[in-house]
Design an enzyme around this catalytic site. Sequence first.
Site, PDB file in Angstrom:
ATOM      1  CD  GLU A   1      -3.022   1.145   0.487  1.00 55.34           C
ATOM      2  OE1 GLU A   1      -3.308   0.070  -0.062  1.00 55.34           O
ATOM      3  OE2 GLU A   1      -3.671   2.194   0.333  1.00 55.34           O
ATOM      4  CG  ASP A   2       1.389   2.909   3.268  1.00 57.70           C
ATOM      5  OD1 ASP A   2       0.405   3.205   2.550  1.00 57.70           O
ATOM      6  OD2 ASP A   2       1.313   2.710   4.488  1.00 57.70           O
TER       7      ASP A   2
ATOM      8  CG  ASP B   1      -2.682  -2.495  10.906  1.00 59.94           C
ATOM      9  OD1 ASP B   1      -1.824  -1.653  11.255  1.00 59.94           O
ATOM     10  OD2 ASP B   1      -3.427  -2.352   9.913  1.00 59.94           O
TER      11      ASP B   1
HETATM   12 MN    MN Z   1      -0.718  -0.727   9.392  1.00 56.13          MN
END
Ligand code: MN
Length: 740
Positions: free
Chosen positions: A76-77, A139
Site C-alpha cells: 500500500e505505502d 495492526d
Molecule cells: Mn498498518
Amino acid sequence: MMRQYELVEKVTGYKKDADEAILNKAYVYAMQKHGSQMRANGDPYFSHPLEVAAILTDLRLDEETIAAALLHDTIEDTDATRKEIDAIFGEKIGFLVEGLTKLKRLDLVSKKAEQAENLRRLLLAISDDVRVLLVKLADRLHNMRTLGHMPPDKRKRIAAETMEIYAPLAGRIGMHGMREELEELAFRHVNPEAYDMVTTKLAGLGEINRDLVSTITAELAHKLEKEGIKATVRSRQKRAFSVFRKMENKQLSLEQLSDLYGFRIIVDTVEDCYRTLGVVHTTWQMVPARFKDFISTPKQNDYRSIHTTVIGPSRQRIELQIRTWQMHEVAEYGIAAHTLYKDGKAGGDAGGTAFASLRRTIAQLAEGVNPEEFLEHTKLELFLDQVFCFTPKGRIIALPRGATPIDFAYAVHTDVGNTCVGCKINGRIMPVITELKNGDEVEIIRSKAQTPPAAWESVVVTGKARASIRRATRDAIRKQYAGLGSRILERAFARAGKTFDAEMLAGALPRLARETVDDALADVGRGELASVDVIRAVFPDYKDERVNHRAPTREEGWFGLKAGAGMLFRIPGSRRSRKPANGDGKAIPIRGASGDLPVRFSPNGGAVPGDRIVGILTPGEGITIYPIQSPELTQFDDMPERWLDVRWDIEEGSSERFPARIKVVAINEPGTLAAIAEVMANNDANIQNLAMQRTAPDFMDMVFDIEVWDLNHLNRILRQLTAKPVVSRAERIVGRDEAA
Ligand code: MN
C-alpha cells in the site's frame, strides 16, 4: 524499538523450528522499503509494522504471520509489489500481505450501507486465511494505542469503527484480551465524558477496596495451599468500558454494580478446578443463580472456565473464575492459542472448534444467508436497524428494518416500484407485504399495466417508496378524473349541439385559467370546473338558454362518486373513521374495516397499537385483525381478495387495553413466579390467563395472556422480564404457539 535479533529470538523461543531466514529477510525488506517515511507522531514508519509483529509474537504466532505483519503496509505505502513479495517470501506470505492491503482500503469507507458490504468482503478475506484477521487486529490495536497523534475527527471515526467492528470480531474468535484492550482504547475517544467519569470513580473505589482485595487473595491462596492445590490467584478490577456497558444494560449506577472485582484462580488440571470450587464454596456462601460450569459445557467460541459468585467476608458479592492454564490461554488468545497447541504438545483437545465456528459464520455471511446470527453474537449494533437484501444479480440493497419487497422495488428504481405486481423471495413467490429479512434475495415481478395501489402507502416504511406511491396514485387518480371530465364534456357539448374534441380546449386554456388540457379535464371530472364554462370558453358567443349551471359541490359529486384522493383505489372500505363493535360490544378502534361487519382480534395473540396490522375477511363472521408478522396469515396468501388495508384509529394516551400473549421460559426454582409477577405488577399488565408447563427438569414454560396499552408497553414488559436472572427467555407470541 525491537531489534532484529530480539524478534527472531522471541519467535524461536516459542517455536523451535521457525524459519529464521524469513524473519530476517522480512525485517530488512520492510525497513528498507519504508525508508525515511514517518508516522504522525514523528517515529520512523517502520516502527509501526515492527510493533504489530511484536504484538503477534506475544500471541506466539508462526513466522509466516510475523513476516506478513512486518510487510503488511509495504504494498500500500511503498513501491513493493505482490509479485516481488511472492518471489522473495513465497506465495503464502504474498497472499497474506495482499489480503491486508485490500482490508486497509476498507478502513477509508465509513458510510453505513457501504460498511455492510465491506464487512462481507472483510470476512471473505478472513475465510481464506484467518491469519489475515490476526494481523489486521494487531495492526488496529497498535493504531489505537497511538491514536492520540491523529486529528480529532479522524480519531473519533477510527475509534467508533474499532468499537463496532474490530473489538466484536476479536471477541468472536475468542481473543478476549485483545477485545478488552480495543474497547478500552476506543471508549476513551467514542465517549470521553463517560470514560472520565467511570475511570475516576473506579480509581476512588480501588483506593477504598485495596485491603479487601488483598485479604481475599491471601485467604484464597492460603486455603488452597492447605488443600495441596497448586494455584495462582489473581484479582482484577473490571475495565472501564465493561463497567460502563453493565451500567447501561442494567440501568444501574456504578455504586450499585456488585461485581467490580473479579478473582481468577488458575490451576494445573481440570480435577484441581473442581477441588478449588469445593474449597471456595465451603469457605463462603455461594449465590446459586450465578453458578455456571463452562468446563462441562464450553461456550461456542471454546471458552471454558467455572464461574461462581460468593458472598465475601464483608457481605459483598465476589465473582470468581476457575480454570486451567490451558483454558486461560484459550480465553485470552482465542484462535491464536490454538496455533500454539495444535501440534499436540499441550493436548489440543477442543482446538478446532472456535476456528470451525468462525469459518461457519463467515461462510454463512459470504453466502448472504444469515448475517443475523453473526450480528447477534457480535453485537454490531450499527447494523441492527437495517436489513440487507440482494437483487438476483447480487447487488446489495440496504433497507430499514420492517421494509417490504415494495420498499425494495422502489429502492432499486422508481420505475421498478411503480410496475411491481409481485415478488419472489429466495426463489419463492411471496406476498409483497412480507417483511424482509437479512440476506433475502428479492426478485420483483413487474407489469407495465400496473399502477401502485394507494393502500401500499400504509405498508411501506421507506420515504422514497411512500413518496413515489403517493405521486403515482395522484397521477393515476388525475388520469381517471380527466377521463371522467372528457365524458362529461362530450355529453354537455352534445346537448349544446356541438361536437367535443379535447384538442379544442388547447386554445381556450387562458380563458379557463388552466395550464394544460389534462388539468382542465381533471378539474371538470372533479367538479371544480363547470362544463358550461368550458363550452363558453371554447365558443365565446355561445348563449346558454337554461339557467342554474352551477358546478356541483364536492359533497354531491358526479355520477355517484365521492370526491377524495385515493378513493378510487381504496379496497373496499371507505375512508371514514369508524369504530366497529366486536362480539362483546366493545369498540375496536380500526380504520378501514368496511361496512357493518363485526371486527375481532386474532384469538392467538392479537395485535396491539404500534403493530402493523391487516384485516382478513371471514365470510359469515366479519373481519379478523392480525399483526402483520402473524404466521397465521400465510393461510390467506392465495386469497388476496380477503385482505383488507386497515389501520389503527386510536388517540395518543388512550386508556384502552389490548390483549397480547407472551411466553416466558424461566428457571424452575422457588421465587421465579414471584419475580415474574412483580414485573407484571410494576408495569400494570393485567394478567388474564396463565398456562404453565415444565419442559425440562430445570425450566418451566409459561404462557401469559395480558392486556397492554400498546407495543411500547408490551416491549417494556418483555425487556424487564428478560433482565430477570431467573428468566432465560421472554418473547411475544403471535399466532398459534408452536409448543401448544
Ligand atoms: Mn498498518
